[in-house]
Write a protein that holds these residues in place. Sequence first.
Motif, PDB file in Angstrom:
ATOM      1  N   UNK A  90      13.044  21.232 -40.801  1.00  0.00           N
ATOM      2  CA  UNK A  90      11.592  21.409 -40.743  1.00  0.00           C
ATOM      3  C   UNK A  90      11.167  22.865 -40.970  1.00  0.00           C
ATOM      4  N   UNK A  91      12.092  23.659 -41.501  1.00  0.00           N
ATOM      5  CA  UNK A  91      11.834  25.066 -41.807  1.00  0.00           C
ATOM      6  C   UNK A  91      11.203  25.810 -40.633  1.00  0.00           C
ATOM      7  N   UNK A  92      11.868  25.682 -39.495  1.00  0.00           N
ATOM      8  CA  UNK A  92      11.355  26.318 -38.277  1.00  0.00           C
ATOM      9  C   UNK A  92      12.278  27.437 -37.792  1.00  0.00           C
ATOM     10  N   UNK A  93      13.358  27.694 -38.560  1.00  0.00           N
ATOM     11  CA  UNK A  93      14.359  28.655 -38.098  1.00  0.00           C
ATOM     12  C   UNK A  93      13.735  30.022 -37.820  1.00  0.00           C
ATOM     13  N   UNK A  94      12.892  30.478 -38.727  1.00  0.00           N
ATOM     14  CA  UNK A  94      12.319  31.817 -38.574  1.00  0.00           C
ATOM     15  C   UNK A  94      11.359  31.941 -37.396  1.00  0.00           C
ATOM     16  N   UNK A  95      10.787  30.826 -37.003  1.00  0.00           N
ATOM     17  CA  UNK A  95       9.814  30.902 -35.903  1.00  0.00           C
ATOM     18  C   UNK A  95      10.360  30.267 -34.625  1.00  0.00           C
ATOM     19  N   UNK A  96      11.677  30.105 -34.554  1.00  0.00           N
ATOM     20  CA  UNK A  96      12.257  29.373 -33.421  1.00  0.00           C
ATOM     21  C   UNK A  96      11.970  30.003 -32.065  1.00  0.00           C
ATOM     22  N   UNK A  97      11.776  31.333 -32.042  1.00  0.00           N
ATOM     23  CA  UNK A  97      11.531  32.011 -30.756  1.00  0.00           C
ATOM     24  C   UNK A  97      10.036  32.141 -30.459  1.00  0.00           C
ATOM     25  N   UNK A  98       9.211  31.784 -31.414  1.00  0.00           N
ATOM     26  CA  UNK A  98       7.755  31.915 -31.203  1.00  0.00           C
ATOM     27  C   UNK A  98       7.249  30.912 -30.194  1.00  0.00           C
ATOM     28  N   UNK A  99       6.215  31.308 -29.450  1.00  0.00           N
ATOM     29  CA  UNK A  99       5.620  30.384 -28.503  1.00  0.00           C
ATOM     30  C   UNK A  99       4.640  29.452 -29.238  1.00  0.00           C
ATOM     31  N   UNK A 156       6.405  21.111 -35.531  1.00  0.00           N
ATOM     32  CA  UNK A 156       7.200  21.065 -34.300  1.00  0.00           C
ATOM     33  C   UNK A 156       7.027  19.706 -33.630  1.00  0.00           C
ATOM     34  N   UNK A 157       5.787  19.247 -33.610  1.00  0.00           N
ATOM     35  CA  UNK A 157       5.474  17.975 -32.948  1.00  0.00           C
ATOM     36  C   UNK A 157       6.220  16.811 -33.602  1.00  0.00           C
ATOM     37  N   UNK A 158       6.307  16.827 -34.932  1.00  0.00           N
ATOM     38  CA  UNK A 158       7.018  15.750 -35.635  1.00  0.00           C
ATOM     39  C   UNK A 158       8.536  15.936 -35.490  1.00  0.00           C
ATOM     40  N   UNK A 159       9.020  17.177 -35.660  1.00  0.00           N
ATOM     41  CA  UNK A 159      10.467  17.462 -35.565  1.00  0.00           C
ATOM     42  C   UNK A 159      11.002  17.015 -34.210  1.00  0.00           C
ATOM     43  N   UNK A 160      10.265  17.347 -33.164  1.00  0.00           N
ATOM     44  CA  UNK A 160      10.625  17.036 -31.786  1.00  0.00           C
ATOM     45  C   UNK A 160      10.954  15.555 -31.587  1.00  0.00           C
ATOM     46  N   UNK A 172      -3.654  13.627 -31.443  1.00  0.00           N
ATOM     47  CA  UNK A 172      -3.958  14.780 -30.591  1.00  0.00           C
ATOM     48  C   UNK A 172      -2.749  15.695 -30.542  1.00  0.00           C
ATOM     49  N   UNK A 173      -2.988  17.011 -30.670  1.00  0.00           N
ATOM     50  CA  UNK A 173      -1.859  17.918 -30.519  1.00  0.00           C
ATOM     51  C   UNK A 173      -1.355  17.844 -29.084  1.00  0.00           C
ATOM     52  N   UNK A 174      -0.037  17.850 -28.906  1.00  0.00           N
ATOM     53  CA  UNK A 174       0.492  17.893 -27.555  1.00  0.00           C
ATOM     54  C   UNK A 174       1.616  18.906 -27.525  1.00  0.00           C
ATOM     55  N   UNK A 175       1.428  19.985 -26.776  1.00  0.00           N
ATOM     56  CA  UNK A 175       2.462  21.018 -26.686  1.00  0.00           C
ATOM     57  C   UNK A 175       2.210  21.853 -25.442  1.00  0.00           C
ATOM     58  N   UNK A 176       3.285  22.463 -24.952  1.00  0.00           N
ATOM     59  CA  UNK A 176       3.127  23.406 -23.848  1.00  0.00           C
ATOM     60  C   UNK A 176       2.966  24.784 -24.451  1.00  0.00           C
ATOM     61  N   UNK A 177       1.832  25.439 -24.179  1.00  0.00           N
ATOM     62  CA  UNK A 177       1.474  26.669 -24.878  1.00  0.00           C
ATOM     63  C   UNK A 177       2.542  27.761 -24.832  1.00  0.00           C
ATOM     64  N   UNK A 178       3.190  27.953 -23.679  1.00  0.00           N
ATOM     65  CA  UNK A 178       4.071  29.112 -23.552  1.00  0.00           C
ATOM     66  C   UNK A 178       5.523  28.820 -23.916  1.00  0.00           C
ATOM     67  N   UNK A 179       5.813  27.566 -24.238  1.00  0.00           N
ATOM     68  CA  UNK A 179       7.184  27.190 -24.590  1.00  0.00           C
ATOM     69  C   UNK A 179       7.485  27.613 -26.038  1.00  0.00           C
ATOM     70  N   UNK A 180       8.698  28.094 -26.275  1.00  0.00           N
ATOM     71  CA  UNK A 180       9.060  28.459 -27.652  1.00  0.00           C
ATOM     72  C   UNK A 180       9.364  27.191 -28.441  1.00  0.00           C
ATOM     73  N   UNK A 181       9.434  27.358 -29.762  1.00  0.00           N
ATOM     74  CA  UNK A 181       9.723  26.219 -30.638  1.00  0.00           C
ATOM     75  C   UNK A 181      11.047  25.568 -30.258  1.00  0.00           C
ATOM     76  N   UNK A 240      11.937  21.680 -28.501  1.00  0.00           N
ATOM     77  CA  UNK A 240      12.861  20.654 -28.980  1.00  0.00           C
ATOM     78  C   UNK A 240      13.879  20.319 -27.891  1.00  0.00           C
ATOM     79  N   UNK A 241      14.431  21.368 -27.329  1.00  0.00           N
ATOM     80  CA  UNK A 241      15.450  21.228 -26.273  1.00  0.00           C
ATOM     81  C   UNK A 241      14.916  20.362 -25.117  1.00  0.00           C
ATOM     82  N   UNK A 242      13.707  20.697 -24.676  1.00  0.00           N
ATOM     83  CA  UNK A 242      13.136  20.011 -23.518  1.00  0.00           C
ATOM     84  C   UNK A 242      12.887  18.525 -23.833  1.00  0.00           C
ATOM     85  N   UNK A 243      12.454  18.302 -25.058  1.00  0.00           N
ATOM     86  CA  UNK A 243      12.203  16.915 -25.465  1.00  0.00           C
ATOM     87  C   UNK A 243      13.505  16.118 -25.455  1.00  0.00           C
TER      88      UNK A 243
END
Length: 312
Positions: A122-131, A143-147, A84-93, A97-100
């Motif tokens: 995980x090639x997330x640098x470009x989308x790091x600020x995206x929600x 994000x879920x695996x990187x976290x 199951x996907x688990x994420x907080x919708x409004x949190x940035x990438x 990670x930080x919160x985890x």
Amino acid sequence: MSCVNVEHLSKSYGSVIAVNDISMSIKKGQVFGFLGPNGAGKSTTIKLLTTLIQPSSGNLSILGINAIKNPLKVRHKIGAVLQQPSFEPTLSVEKSLEKYGMMWNVPKTERKIRMEKLLRDFELVEIRKKRNEDLSIGQRRRVQVAREFMHEMDLLFLDEPTVGLDPSARRNLLDYLKKKVKTGLTIFFTTHILTEAEYLCDEIAIIDQGKIIAVDTPEALKKRFGNKKTIKIHLLKNQEDIISLLSGIPDCTIDFSSGTNITIHSEQSEVVLMKVLRILNENGKEIDDLSAVPTNLEEIFLKMVSENVSNH
Ligand SMILES: Nc1ncnc2c1ncn2[C@@H]1O[C@H](COP(=O)(O)OP(=O)(O)O)[C@@H](O)[C@H]1O
Ligand SMILES: [Mg+2]
């Protein structure tokens, strides 16, 4: 040393036996693959092993801890990425990670270092600020695996982690996991994609209808069925009568997927092939194409699953 030990584990939901008396042992520092079709019981097994649900019966030891008696103790030592996907919708990438990291009590400086590294890996640098809510399914999965790698662990459970990833992100993730295993991590990984299991796993258990029907190394699984060859014949014209002509040949199974395609599985492929060719020749059937290849793991898997179904 084995870090997962499962004895006669079962889980039922009402009349559905999702996991049916499985036993297995997973060695430290390896990738153990759980391979099976949809509904086979993979996710239920992962939920049992990560102590999210209690078994109906059986014993379970994780990292030497009795997981049925001490589920919380186990949960502090393992990582888990469930289906199951688990994420907080409004949190940035990056905030995810930080919160985890905070949740796992990783000290601030270390948290920053790990986060930056994971964003790159995980090639997330470009989308790091995206929600999270603005990400694609594949990006969310990454994000879920990187976290999960924000914290230290000895044992990681991954339930179909590559679903939704494009081929390059998929390969990237599998290679990342391989690298982690070299540093001592043990991984339990489920998939319904055989090539993935073959690429990543030291040992594979094939599960179907809640039962483990084979456990071995990918090489040994292939060797066990290695004598088998698959012969494929393509005929020029649609030939319905070919079925009755060929069906008397012993030591083989023949599939007629269409009037022009014939697939033969046999351990005596040379002898069988000679007979097939003679019959076709004697009856004036023209062959367009013919090939004989060693049976691959995919075919072994499909065959075992279908035989398991027909035994029930
Ligand atoms: N919470 C549940 N309640 C009832 N049945 C369930 C539940 N979870 C799984 N099942 C059933 O158990 C079987 C195995 O499911 P699952 O473990 O999710 O398989 P897989 O992950 O291999 O696709 C399926 O028949 C599924 O419908
Ligand atoms: Mg599942």
